[in-house]
Every structure is written in structure tokens, then in C-alpha cells.
Motif scaffolding. Structure first.
Motif, PDB file in Angstrom:
ATOM      1  N   GLY A  72       8.476 -35.535   9.139  1.00  0.00           N
ATOM      2  CA  GLY A  72       7.230 -35.316  10.910  1.00  0.00           C
ATOM      3  C   GLY A  72       6.592 -34.342  10.092  1.00  0.00           C
ATOM      4  O   GLY A  72       6.150 -33.796  10.860  1.00  0.00           O
ATOM      5  N   GLY A  73       5.438 -35.137   8.931  1.00  0.00           N
ATOM      6  CA  GLY A  73       4.063 -34.519   8.853  1.00  0.00           C
ATOM      7  C   GLY A  73       4.283 -32.998   7.989  1.00  0.00           C
ATOM      8  O   GLY A  73       3.691 -32.851   7.096  1.00  0.00           O
ATOM      9  N   TYR A  74       6.011 -33.134   7.134  1.00  0.00           N
ATOM     10  CA  TYR A  74       5.948 -31.898   6.092  1.00  0.00           C
ATOM     11  C   TYR A  74       6.646 -32.088   4.861  1.00  0.00           C
ATOM     12  O   TYR A  74       7.375 -33.706   4.849  1.00  0.00           O
ATOM     13  CB  TYR A  74       7.044 -31.076   7.216  1.00  0.00           C
ATOM     14  N   SER A  75       5.988 -32.155   3.575  1.00  0.00           N
ATOM     15  CA  SER A  75       7.251 -32.434   2.899  1.00  0.00           C
ATOM     16  C   SER A  75       8.161 -32.351   2.447  1.00  0.00           C
ATOM     17  O   SER A  75       8.967 -31.226   3.092  1.00  0.00           O
ATOM     18  CB  SER A  75       5.793 -32.282   1.638  1.00  0.00           C
ATOM     19  N   PRO A  76       9.399 -32.667   1.415  1.00  0.00           N
ATOM     20  CA  PRO A  76      10.579 -31.956   1.287  1.00  0.00           C
ATOM     21  C   PRO A  76      10.564 -30.789   1.158  1.00  0.00           C
ATOM     22  O   PRO A  76      11.238 -29.952   2.013  1.00  0.00           O
ATOM     23  CB  PRO A  76      11.090 -32.833   0.370  1.00  0.00           C
ATOM     24  N   SER A  77       9.715 -29.842   0.665  1.00  0.00           N
ATOM     25  CA  SER A  77       9.542 -28.480   0.520  1.00  0.00           C
ATOM     26  C   SER A  77       8.955 -27.883   0.917  1.00  0.00           C
ATOM     27  O   SER A  77       9.019 -26.828   1.450  1.00  0.00           O
ATOM     28  CB  SER A  77       8.583 -28.391  -0.551  1.00  0.00           C
ATOM     29  N   SER A  97      -1.284 -35.221   8.749  1.00  0.00           N
ATOM     30  CA  SER A  97      -0.175 -33.694   9.979  1.00  0.00           C
ATOM     31  C   SER A  97      -1.554 -33.024  10.806  1.00  0.00           C
ATOM     32  O   SER A  97      -1.530 -33.072  11.278  1.00  0.00           O
ATOM     33  CB  SER A  97       1.038 -33.686   9.937  1.00  0.00           C
ATOM     34  N   VAL A  98      -1.801 -32.521   9.317  1.00  0.00           N
ATOM     35  CA  VAL A  98      -2.914 -31.093   9.450  1.00  0.00           C
ATOM     36  C   VAL A  98      -4.266 -32.627  10.331  1.00  0.00           C
ATOM     37  O   VAL A  98      -4.585 -31.187  11.302  1.00  0.00           O
ATOM     38  CB  VAL A  98      -3.867 -30.679   8.219  1.00  0.00           C
ATOM     39  N   ARG A  99      -4.947 -33.059   9.567  1.00  0.00           N
ATOM     40  CA  ARG A  99      -5.601 -33.838  10.666  1.00  0.00           C
ATOM     41  C   ARG A  99      -5.538 -33.950  11.522  1.00  0.00           C
ATOM     42  O   ARG A  99      -6.360 -34.258  12.576  1.00  0.00           O
ATOM     43  CB  ARG A  99      -6.413 -35.060   9.078  1.00  0.00           C
ATOM     44  N   ASP A 100      -4.449 -34.630  11.456  1.00  0.00           N
ATOM     45  CA  ASP A 100      -4.427 -35.032  13.642  1.00  0.00           C
ATOM     46  C   ASP A 100      -4.269 -34.406  14.492  1.00  0.00           C
ATOM     47  O   ASP A 100      -4.320 -34.113  14.900  1.00  0.00           O
ATOM     48  CB  ASP A 100      -2.493 -35.903  12.964  1.00  0.00           C
TER      49      ASP A 100
END
Length: 172
Positions: A100-105, A112-115
């Protein structure tokens, strides 16, 4: 570095059983050494090595997996834990790198930020275009144009008056 040499020499002097016991204690509750810990447990289960008693950490780590099962779970849930367990991918299958646009951490990925920025920019542009189509938006644009025209005319008057003063003072 002499401490490391001393530790290595003492570990080398241990029997296999003692070394397995020390390594089990050292790798317990350390996610980075989970594979090593599992391999050591596999050696014990296979019977290749037997541990020698007396090797325990000063404080026994408590693991969530070793905790006793909860017996006071609400009957509304059906006698099971209300939160399902998180599935762990089998060995050999890589875990997804992002969800969902986030790394495992939990850090947002650059994509995702660009989008999100592009989406917000597009929304702002669309709102601006829609705002210009409303009567209030057109009125504001007309007022802006009228003020701009008035400012240009006033600036021309000031320039003409300065030129007029220049010709009077610089005359023969």
C-alpha cells in the motif's frame, strides 16, 4: 579486540553440547538470528547434539509464542483470539517489499509520495478551473483585470508626468 579473542577461545574450548546451549541462549529473541536459532533447534530435535544443562541466561526472555493460552476469551468471539494471526510466507518465498505504498517498517515509498503530490496538484488545478466557471470566480477575474488595467493607466500617467518634468528642466 582482545576481549573478542578471549571469548572466541573460550567458545572453542566448549564441547558441542555446551556450545549449542550457549548459542541457543544467545540467539533467543533476536529476529536477525532466527534462522540460526531454528537450525540449532533442528540439531536438537534430530538428536545430533544434546545440550549440557546449566547454560541459561541471567534473565529468561519471555516470548509471546511461549505465553500460556488465554482461557478468558469472550464467548462472542467463539473462543478464539479476536485478532487473527499474521500470515508468514513460507521459506524461500520473498516477503512483499511494500504494501500500500509503505515499506515493511512503515515508511512511505517515494512512489506513493509522488502519486499523492500529483493527485493533490491535479485536484488543486481542477478546483481552480471549476472556480473560474462560477459567477463569483468570473467576477473575481473581472475585478482583477479591471484593477490591473487601472494600475497600467496610472503608471502611464506617472511616466508622462515625469517625462514632462524632464523636458522642462532640461530645456535651453
Amino acid at each position: 579486540m582482545t576481549e573478542n579473542s578471549e571469548i572466541a577461545a573460550r567458545l572453542a574450548a566448549l564441547s558441542d553440547g555446551e556450545l549449542v546451549g550457549v548459542l541457543l541462549v544467545a540467539t533467543a529473541e533476536r529476529p536477525g538470528f532466527a534462522v540460526v536459532h531454528a537450525a540449532l533447534l533442528g540439531l536438537l530435535e534430530a538428536g545430533d547434539v544434546t545440550t549440557v544443562g546449566g547454560v541459561t541466561p541471567t534473565t529468561m526472555p519471555t516470548s509471546v509464542h511461549d505465553a500460556p493460552p488465554l482461557h478468558d476469551v469472550s464467548g462472542q468471539v467463539g473462543g478464539t483470539l479476536p485478532v487473527p494471526a499474521v500470515p508468514v510466507p513460507p521459506t524461500g518465498i520473498p516477503a512483499p517489499t511494500e504494501t500500500g505504498g509503505y515499506s515493511p517498517s512503515g515508511v512511505p515509498t517515494w512512489g506513493s509520495v509522488r502519486d499523492k503530490v500529483e493527485q493533490r496538484f491535479g485536484s488543486a488545478q481542477g478546483m481552480s478551473e471549476l472556480d473560474q466557471q462560477t459567477p463569483a470566480g468570473r467576477s473575481a477575474d473581472e475585478q482583477w483585470d479591471a484593477r490591473e488595467q487601472a494600475a497600467r493607466e496610472r503608471l502611464d500617467q506617472i511616466r508622462k508626468s515625469l517625462r514632462g518634468n524632464d523636458t522642462e528642466t532640461s530645456g535651453p
